[in-house]
Enzyme design. Structure first.
Site, PDB file in Angstrom:
ATOM      1  CB  SER A 118     -30.069   2.507   8.086  1.00 29.85           C
ATOM      2  OG  SER A 118     -29.700   2.185   6.765  1.00 29.85           O
ATOM      3  CB  THR A 119     -25.267   2.424   7.631  1.00 33.13           C
ATOM      4  OG1 THR A 119     -25.923   2.666   6.394  1.00 33.13           O
ATOM      5  CG2 THR A 119     -23.843   1.988   7.395  1.00 33.13           C
ATOM      6  CG  HIS A 147     -33.050   0.888   6.228  1.00 38.97           C
ATOM      7  ND1 HIS A 147     -32.473   2.133   6.179  1.00 38.97           N
ATOM      8  CD2 HIS A 147     -34.364   1.104   6.504  1.00 38.97           C
ATOM      9  CE1 HIS A 147     -33.391   3.057   6.418  1.00 38.97           C
ATOM     10  NE2 HIS A 147     -34.546   2.454   6.622  1.00 38.97           N
ATOM     11  CG  MET A 167     -27.069   5.395   4.638  1.00 40.29           C
ATOM     12  SD  MET A 167     -25.911   4.980   3.319  1.00 40.29           S
ATOM     13  CE  MET A 167     -26.682   3.513   2.642  1.00 40.29           C
ATOM     14  CG  ASP A 184     -36.721   5.471   6.798  1.00 43.28           C
ATOM     15  OD1 ASP A 184     -37.817   6.055   6.755  1.00 43.28           O
ATOM     16  OD2 ASP A 184     -36.604   4.243   6.945  1.00 43.28           O
TER      17      ASP A 184
END
Length: 374
Positions: free
Chosen positions: A179-180, A205, A298, A301
């Site tokens: 993600s991030t 993501h 973050m 997930d």
């Protein structure tokens, strides 16, 4: 004692966007907009004057473009930056370059004509501001972001399976979630892998408008062939399959073959694609023939899905805290005992090859033979 607020400087040439950002951010009890700037030259002075914790930066700016300003900022005064991007092909390319230069994350510009869209934007920008405040760019804030409450679990897409055994085969599949900070982490991993690497499936993501440019960018950099898969596409060695933004990617077994399945179901853990969904499908259909890797991001997930992969016999890896932009997802996986190994980003590509070939030379030899005949 009151929690220290996250100080934000808003940099955007649009007075309307500045007004919206100030309104949204100041409405949160833990965030304070300490100033605004309409161009990078004013922003430079405001940064010195106000010492913000996080900067929001428009991708396209007058007098000096956002990328040039960001490059100078990261060289002279590194700090957490969240880019404000337009949902266009040009905006996507510029944003991906900004992430390469060191921006923590990005959000799409708000659509001010629809109240529901602005509400969703408010939630997204606040979540990413909070993550940026603790991102590993400069450690100037002790603020801990609130936990992300999932709207749905992976059960909404794929029910949990009870202890089904998957026979070992010579085929290997590498499943990666991020993600991030993940776009750059994925680039670092893919560029470290050879053209004859076992097949890789990825859930990152990312918005729908950004996933195709991101995939094309990875295809131009990696030795492997990188694509957004179509539903039912066969998974082959030497290929990387990145989930399209807005659709879940699952791995399905069809006899001796593995196939990509795309699912338009609801967001899981607030994300579509979801890493948990991908990892669960790999645990159920690939089992010990897979390697699971969870990278920077973050939230949590992917942590449960990685645990399911480990329980199914897959070797699993989590990126360590020091090399992660945000140690949310990999940290949750470590706390859940889902990761068999924890390591820095620069070691993960070599570890993937070692684990994929852990059963001996036969699996890799078979993969190379299949690749040469593809």
């Amino acid at each position: 004692m009151a929690t220290k607020k996250i100080k934000v400087l808003v940099v955007d040439d649009s007075a309307l966007v500045r007004q919206i950002l100030v309104q949204v951010l100041n409405a949160a009890p833990d965030v304070e907009v300490v100033g605004t700037a309409s161009d990078p030259f004013l922003a430079r002075d405001r940064i010195k004057e106000l010492n913000p914790d996080v900067l929001t930066l428009d991708v396209e700016m007058p007098r000096m473009d956002g990328l040039t300003f960001l490059a100078n900022l990261m060289r002279l005064r590194p700090m957490p930056v969240v880019m404000i991007s337009s949902l266009t092909e040009r905006g996507a390319e510029t944003t991906l370059k900004a992430l390469e230069l060191g921006a923590v994350d990005f959000v799409s510009k708000p659509k001010v004509d629809v109240a529901g869209t602005l509400e969703h934007f408010s939630e997204e920008i606040l979540t990413k501001i909070r993550a940026a405040a603790v991102a590993r760019v400069v450690g100037r804030s002790n603020f801990v972001p609130p936990p992300v409450v999932p709207k749905h679990s992976a059960d909404a897409i794929l029910p949990a399976a009870g202890g089904r055994r998957v026979l070992r085969t010579t085929d290997r599949i590498i499943a990666i979630g991020a993600s991030t900070g993940g776009t750059e982490a994925i680039r670092a991993v893919l560029t470290g892998l050879p053209a004859d690497c076992p097949a890789i499936v990825i859930a990152q993501h990312i918005p729908a408008a950004f996933s195709a440019p991101f995939t094309q960018r990875m295809n131009s950099m990696a030795a492997m062939s990188v694509c957004e898969p179509s539903d039912g596409q066969q998974i082959k060695p030497g290929h990387v399959y990145i989930a399209p933004g807005g659709r879940h990617l699952l791995v399905e077994r069809d006899g001796a073959r593995y196939l990509c399945r795309l699912n338009d179901g609801p967001a899981v853990n607030r994300h579509c694609p979801s890493v948990d969904v991908l990892f669960r499908s790999v645990a159920q259909n690939v089992g010990p023939n897979a390697v699971g890797v969870i990278l920077t991001g973050m939230g949590d997930d992917g942590a449960r899905g990685l645990k399911e992969m480990r329980d199914a016999g897959s070797p699993t890896i989590a990126q360590d805290e020091f090399s992660s932009v945000v140690w949310g997802m990999p940290g949750a996986a470590v706390r859940m005992n889902a990761a068999a190994e924890v390591m820095s980003l620069d070691k993960i590509a070599d570890a993937i090859m070692r684990l994929a070939d852990s059963a001996g030379a036969q699996p890799m030899a078979a993969a190379r033979q299949q690749l040469s005949g593809a």
